[in-house]
Design a protein around this motif. Structure first.
Motif, PDB file in Angstrom:
ATOM      1  N   ASP A 260     -18.219   5.570 -32.849  1.00 46.84           N
ATOM      2  CA  ASP A 260     -18.771   4.335 -32.299  1.00 46.84           C
ATOM      3  C   ASP A 260     -18.346   4.138 -30.851  1.00 46.84           C
ATOM      4  O   ASP A 260     -19.161   3.749 -29.996  1.00 46.84           O
ATOM      5  N   TYR A 261     -17.078   4.388 -30.549  1.00 47.41           N
ATOM      6  CA  TYR A 261     -16.621   4.227 -29.167  1.00 47.41           C
ATOM      7  C   TYR A 261     -17.278   5.256 -28.258  1.00 47.41           C
ATOM      8  O   TYR A 261     -17.620   4.946 -27.108  1.00 47.41           O
ATOM      9  N   ASP A 262     -17.440   6.466 -28.758  1.00 46.69           N
ATOM     10  CA  ASP A 262     -18.088   7.472 -27.931  1.00 46.69           C
ATOM     11  C   ASP A 262     -19.540   7.092 -27.659  1.00 46.69           C
ATOM     12  O   ASP A 262     -20.023   7.224 -26.529  1.00 46.69           O
ATOM     13  N   ASN A 263     -20.244   6.604 -28.672  1.00 43.58           N
ATOM     14  CA  ASN A 263     -21.624   6.159 -28.464  1.00 43.58           C
ATOM     15  C   ASN A 263     -21.683   4.984 -27.499  1.00 43.58           C
ATOM     16  O   ASN A 263     -22.617   4.871 -26.686  1.00 43.58           O
ATOM     17  N   LEU A 264     -20.719   4.083 -27.594  1.00 46.70           N
ATOM     18  CA  LEU A 264     -20.687   2.934 -26.696  1.00 46.70           C
ATOM     19  C   LEU A 264     -20.615   3.381 -25.241  1.00 46.70           C
ATOM     20  O   LEU A 264     -21.420   2.936 -24.397  1.00 46.70           O
ATOM     21  N   PHE A 265     -19.684   4.275 -24.938  1.00 46.83           N
ATOM     22  CA  PHE A 265     -19.518   4.712 -23.558  1.00 46.83           C
ATOM     23  C   PHE A 265     -20.645   5.649 -23.117  1.00 46.83           C
ATOM     24  O   PHE A 265     -21.019   5.654 -21.938  1.00 46.83           O
ATOM     25  N   ARG A 266     -21.192   6.407 -24.040  1.00 50.10           N
ATOM     26  CA  ARG A 266     -22.322   7.271 -23.698  1.00 50.10           C
ATOM     27  C   ARG A 266     -23.516   6.434 -23.245  1.00 50.10           C
ATOM     28  O   ARG A 266     -24.198   6.776 -22.275  1.00 50.10           O
ATOM     29  N   ILE A 267     -23.779   5.341 -23.944  1.00 51.91           N
ATOM     30  CA  ILE A 267     -24.892   4.478 -23.554  1.00 51.91           C
ATOM     31  C   ILE A 267     -24.610   3.807 -22.220  1.00 51.91           C
ATOM     32  O   ILE A 267     -25.521   3.621 -21.399  1.00 51.91           O
ATOM     33  N   PHE A 268     -23.356   3.441 -21.965  1.00 56.74           N
ATOM     34  CA  PHE A 268     -23.006   2.869 -20.670  1.00 56.74           C
ATOM     35  C   PHE A 268     -23.404   3.803 -19.533  1.00 56.74           C
ATOM     36  O   PHE A 268     -23.813   3.337 -18.465  1.00 56.74           O
TER      37      PHE A 268
END
Length: 492
Positions: free
Chosen positions: A206-214
């Motif tokens: 989830d954290y990786d997806n969060l920063f990837r979208i950023f």
């Protein structure tokens, strides 16, 4: 006296030419030197430091470390990007937050969660921030990023933490379930003894997806199994809500789920309250409107799943739409009860001018009244369940929700969907004097006439505002609720 020419002047007047081989060798030497300046003193090519997602070594100024004692994921990102995408980082890296624990304006911050100035050479100081994931003390605590005070080293970087975070004691993750696919962590360092499925994989994903979208990278979400995709998207939205980043994460989740097309509409029809909450968090007009039509049509069936779990404006919108449908149904019911037949002279049928036709109208009205009126409350007390004390009445289960949508659906279909041939035959047999083949055929024709009139009367309730294709199978409730642009309960 003989004079000799000045040797120094001769040497200055006669230029000395170098051989072509010497000049070309000199140019090649200078070229080689230019290329060799990137070589290390140990004879090998110097390692290129990473300056791309997730570690921007040269330009990153916000370090984020996610570790559970078994593995660690490190990010070195930019304050500018994080503050544009997340209100959490905008507040955490602001000057007000940085100076919250300062004693003097010249000295470094003394608060453990404040910022630290890292010396990066004689030119200027580099301001950096460091966040670590705090897993909490209990299993029910939500992991949350906590800002830590950076510790500068003699080389201008940050010193590593004194000791690694303790491993979280959690049971091993199941081999099957919703979370079978995880994000592809390019810089994930996993010890050789780590289990194949870490119980915290979902948090790392989830954290990786969060920063990837950023950083405008596509998130690693299941694109095959829509049930898995729903769970992953919901978890990502909950994380984005914690960090005030729904405005950035919501559109990407919306885009991912809409790629399922027809499968998405079928899934919403199965779980409308769940997708209503997801559509509201993602600010997805398509998902929210589709789920809202189902919820209003089934109301109050999903009230327990929504009350207290979604914003109050959404509940108010549902109740307003339910009231609108109820008002429309009430108007149409009045028209249905006023339906009648006429004689060949144009007179309304009655017991005096045409008994058989009047019986057809009476049968239709009786059927309509029985099916659109809630059943009466039971008079007899329910038997006491085993183990109950004498004199104590057992609590009655709540009555099932009475929904007339199915009845209006039958009226909209017409034909043999209700008051079929067998029902008409059984009704006429109640009066043997009027039962014969000719009367049965005439009676059925008159029933069909009034059915056609009823079908026209309920057309406003038969409108369908779903993306779901109802030709594959009808629904037992109405789908005539329309969600307009001004109905969406969020600010544009």
């Amino acid at each position: 006296m003989v004079s000799y020419p000045d040797s120094a002047s001769v040497e200055r007047s006669l230029p000395i030419r170098r051989p072509p081989s010497v000049s070309s060798h000199s140019s090649r030497t200078s070229t080689v030197r230019r290329h060799r300046q990137h070589r290390s003193h140990f004879g090998g090519t110097a390692l290129q430091t990473q300056n791309e997602f997730p570690v921007f070594t040269h330009t990153g100024d916000v370090e984020i470390v996610i570790s559970n004692g078994r593995k660690e994921q490190r990010y070195l990102l930019h304050k500018l990007i994080l503050t544009q995408c997340s209100g959490f980082f905008e507040a955490g890296t602001s000057d007000e937050w940085a100076n919250a624990g300062d004693v003097s304006s010249s000295g470094p911050p003394t608060n453990g969660t404040a910022l630290a100035r890292i010396p990066s050479g004689p030119r200027q100081e580099k301001l950096t921030w460091r966040y670590e994931l705090d897993w909490g003390n209990n299993e029910d605590d939500l992991p949350m990023l906590v800002q830590k005070k950076t510790q500068p080293t003699m080389f201008g970087g940050d010193a590593p933490p004194a000791q690694p975070p303790p491993a979280r004691n959690k049971p091993a993750a199941p081999q099957s379930g919703f979370f079978r696919s995880m994000a592809n962590f390019s810089t994930l360092h996993v010890p050789a003894t780590a289990p194949e499925n870490d119980p915290d994989d979902e948090t790392f994903r989830d954290y990786d997806n969060l920063f990837r979208i950023f950083y405008n990278y596509p998130p690693a979400l299941d694109a095959v199994n829509i049930a898995n995709a729903y769970v992953e998207c919901k978890s990502l939205l909950l994380l984005a809500d914690m960090y005030d980043a729904l405005g950035v994460i919501g559109p990407r989740v919306d885009h991912h789920l809409l790629r399922f097309q027809g499968r998405l509409w079928k899934q919403i029809a199965k779980y409308p309250p769940s997708y209503l909450k997801l559509g509201y968090m993602a600010r997805s007009k398509a998902i929210f409107a589709e789920a809202m039509v189902h919820v209003v049509g089934q109301w109050p069936q999903g009230i327990n799943q929504l009350r207290g779990q979604i914003a109050e404006p959404v509940i108010e919108l549902i109740e307003d739409k339910v009231d609108e449908v109820d008002e429309l149904k009430a108007k149409i019911e009045v028209k249905l009860f006023r339906l009648s037949l006429t004689t060949s002279r144009g007179e309304r049928v009655s017991p005096s001018n045409n008994w058989l036709d009047w019986m057809a109208v009476s049968l239709f009205r009786q059927w309509l009244a029985e099916n659109t009126t809630p059943p009466p409350a039971p008079i007899l007390k329910s038997p006491r369940p085993p183990g109950s004390r004498n004199g104590e009445s057992a609590p009655l289960p709540p009555p099932p929700a009475f929904n007339t949508g199915r009845i209006f659906r039958l009226l909209g279909q017409g034909g043999s969907s209700y008051l079929s041939h067998d029902e008409c035959k059984r009704f006429l047999r109640l009066n043997p004097d009027h039962y014969n083949r000719d009367n049965l055929k005439r009676f059925e024709r008159r029933i069909d006439e009034i059915k056609n009139k009823a079908k026209d009367a309920v057309k406003p309730l038969m409108r369908n505002f779903l993306e779901l294709d109802l030709r594959e199978g009808g629904l037992p409730y109405l789908t005539c609720t329309r969600i307009d642009q001004q109905d969406f309960p969020w600010d544009e």
